[in-house]
Design a protein around this motif. Structure first.
Motif, short mmCIF file in Angstrom:
data_model
loop_
_atom_site.label_atom_id
_atom_site.label_comp_id
_atom_site.label_asym_id
_atom_site.label_seq_id
_atom_site.Cartn_x
_atom_site.Cartn_y
_atom_site.Cartn_z
N GLU A 42 -28.64 -5.41 -30.39
CA GLU A 42 -28.09 -4.05 -30.27
C GLU A 42 -27.52 -3.57 -31.60
O GLU A 42 -27.38 -2.39 -31.84
CB GLU A 42 -26.98 -4.02 -29.21
N GLN A 43 -27.18 -4.52 -32.48
CA GLN A 43 -26.52 -4.15 -33.75
C GLN A 43 -27.47 -4.11 -34.95
O GLN A 43 -27.24 -3.35 -35.88
CB GLN A 43 -25.40 -5.16 -34.04
N VAL A 44 -28.48 -4.98 -34.93
CA VAL A 44 -29.40 -5.08 -36.07
C VAL A 44 -30.83 -5.28 -35.57
O VAL A 44 -31.03 -5.54 -34.39
CB VAL A 44 -29.03 -6.29 -36.98
N ASP A 45 -31.79 -5.15 -36.48
CA ASP A 45 -33.18 -5.49 -36.14
C ASP A 45 -33.47 -6.88 -36.69
O ASP A 45 -32.93 -7.27 -37.73
CB ASP A 45 -34.15 -4.48 -36.76
N PHE A 46 -34.33 -7.62 -35.99
CA PHE A 46 -34.68 -8.96 -36.42
C PHE A 46 -36.14 -9.05 -36.85
O PHE A 46 -37.01 -8.41 -36.27
CB PHE A 46 -34.44 -9.98 -35.30
N SER A 47 -36.37 -9.89 -37.84
CA SER A 47 -37.72 -10.17 -38.33
C SER A 47 -38.44 -11.07 -37.34
O SER A 47 -37.89 -11.46 -36.31
CB SER A 47 -37.63 -10.91 -39.66
N ASP A 48 -39.67 -11.47 -37.70
CA ASP A 48 -40.36 -12.52 -36.96
C ASP A 48 -39.52 -13.79 -37.09
O ASP A 48 -38.74 -13.92 -38.04
CB ASP A 48 -41.75 -12.76 -37.57
N THR A 49 -39.73 -14.73 -36.17
CA THR A 49 -38.90 -15.94 -36.22
C THR A 49 -39.45 -16.92 -37.26
O THR A 49 -40.63 -16.87 -37.60
CB THR A 49 -38.87 -16.62 -34.84
N GLU B 288 -34.34 -19.41 -31.47
CA GLU B 288 -35.22 -19.13 -32.61
C GLU B 288 -34.46 -18.33 -33.67
O GLU B 288 -33.74 -17.39 -33.36
CB GLU B 288 -36.45 -18.37 -32.14
N TYR B 289 -34.65 -18.74 -34.91
CA TYR B 289 -33.98 -18.08 -36.04
C TYR B 289 -34.83 -16.94 -36.58
O TYR B 289 -36.06 -17.04 -36.67
CB TYR B 289 -33.77 -19.07 -37.20
N ALA B 290 -34.14 -15.88 -37.00
CA ALA B 290 -34.82 -14.76 -37.65
C ALA B 290 -33.87 -14.12 -38.65
O ALA B 290 -32.68 -14.44 -38.70
CB ALA B 290 -35.28 -13.74 -36.60
N ILE B 291 -34.42 -13.20 -39.43
CA ILE B 291 -33.64 -12.53 -40.48
C ILE B 291 -33.24 -11.14 -39.98
O ILE B 291 -34.07 -10.42 -39.40
CB ILE B 291 -34.49 -12.43 -41.76
N ALA B 292 -31.98 -10.77 -40.20
CA ALA B 292 -31.48 -9.49 -39.71
C ALA B 292 -31.54 -8.42 -40.81
O ALA B 292 -31.20 -8.69 -41.97
CB ALA B 292 -30.05 -9.65 -39.22
N ASN C 104 -41.26 -9.61 -43.04
CA ASN C 104 -42.27 -10.24 -42.19
C ASN C 104 -43.50 -10.67 -42.98
O ASN C 104 -44.08 -11.71 -42.72
CB ASN C 104 -42.67 -9.30 -41.05
N LYS C 105 -43.86 -9.83 -43.96
CA LYS C 105 -45.01 -10.16 -44.80
C LYS C 105 -44.74 -11.46 -45.57
O LYS C 105 -45.59 -12.35 -45.63
CB LYS C 105 -45.24 -8.99 -45.77
N VAL C 106 -43.54 -11.57 -46.14
CA VAL C 106 -43.19 -12.77 -46.91
C VAL C 106 -43.12 -13.99 -45.98
O VAL C 106 -43.64 -15.06 -46.30
CB VAL C 106 -41.87 -12.57 -47.69
N LEU C 107 -42.49 -13.82 -44.81
CA LEU C 107 -42.38 -14.95 -43.87
C LEU C 107 -43.77 -15.45 -43.47
O LEU C 107 -44.02 -16.65 -43.41
CB LEU C 107 -41.61 -14.54 -42.60
N LYS C 108 -44.68 -14.51 -43.23
CA LYS C 108 -46.05 -14.86 -42.83
C LYS C 108 -46.70 -15.69 -43.94
O LYS C 108 -47.27 -16.75 -43.68
CB LYS C 108 -46.84 -13.57 -42.59
#
Ligand code: ARG
Length: 243
Positions: free
Chosen positions: A101-108, A204-208, A221-225
């Motif tokens: 609700e507070q932030v958006d998350f990247s792919d895990t 699962e961990y992700a980046i906010a 997401n591009k970098v994580l991929k």
């Protein structure tokens, strides 16, 4: 008069050159984290190192920016991303509904669970935790789990997992509940504690990033991929998870 004009021109040129230099300074990408969470972020001397730092460096590189790390209380990471004080929240952070609700998350980028740490000579099992004194890192999913399962009056909250472990070894509490990688990393450094096998949660961990910042999210997401596909994430794990 001519002299004055010449001086004016010269000054303008000096200012222009200075401004030009300023532009050469790289823009900064800030990562908000809590550097007491090995192997993801922790201090080696004064330097903050770990898996998350390596990932953040790759994101900064992709953007042509310089990485700046802002070390803060874990509970402040989400709000700092929300308010735009930092660009990214990278802190071994589990995706969960209230944070969404507070932030958006990247792919895990990692799977983890909550594990129990007890003293080496202790006979406590994961089934015996009712009524015991449990230590957690404040504001974490370990805190959520322990408070919901055993009641907040049985839960002591510490600024970092290391502080919780210190309370355990000095007999102030009976057990610590903390993320799996961190539990194992802390136990490796401390012969007085052991980690129980039972996995209490699945996370699962992700980046906010700040809500609605799709451009940054897409870059992340591009970098994580790429890091997953080219084996870099595995390499970082090998580097920082020392068996
Ligand atoms: N994964 C847990 C959570 O999201 C704990 C993360 C703690 N991270 C840290 N850098 N101290 O709540």
């Amino acid at each position: 008069m001519k002299k004055l004009m010449a001086l004016g021109l010269a000054l303008t040129m000096v200012i222009a050159v200075m401004a030009g230099c300023g532009q050469k300074d790289k823009e900064v990408l800030t990562m908000g984290t809590n550097a007491g969470f090995p192997p993801f972020e922790y201090k080696e001397g004064t330097e903050i190192v770990g898996i998350d730092v390596e990932i953040a460096k790759e994101i900064a590189k992709e953007m042509g920016k310089e990485l700046e790390i802002s070390d803060m209380e874990f509970a402040s990471v989400v709000t700092s991303v929300q308010s735009g004080k930092v660009d990214l929240g990278i802190a071994g952070m589990t995706i969960k509904p209230d944070r969404l609700e507070q932030v958006d998350f990247s792919d895990t980028y990692y799977k983890a669970s909550q594990l129990v740490i007890v003293k080496k000579d202790s006979t406590i099992t994961a089934a015996d935790l009712n009524g015991k004194k449990i230590g957690v890192q404040d504001g974490t999913t370990g805190d959520d789990y322990a408070s919901e399962t055993y009641g907040s009056s049985n839960v002591s909250k510490y600024p970092t997992g290391m502080d919780a472990v210190m309370a355990l070894t000095s007999d102030k509490i009976d057990a610590v509940i903390i993320d799996s990688y961190t539990a194992k990393a802390l136990a490796k450094k401390n012969a007085d504690i052991k980690v129980l096998d039972e996995e209490l949660t699945s996370e699962e961990y992700a980046i906010a990033v700040q809500k609605g910042n799709t451009e940054l999210l897409e870059t992340v997401n591009k970098v994580l991929k790429r890091l997953k596909e080219d084996g870099s994430i595995d390499k970082f794990t090998d580097q920082f998870v020392k068996e």
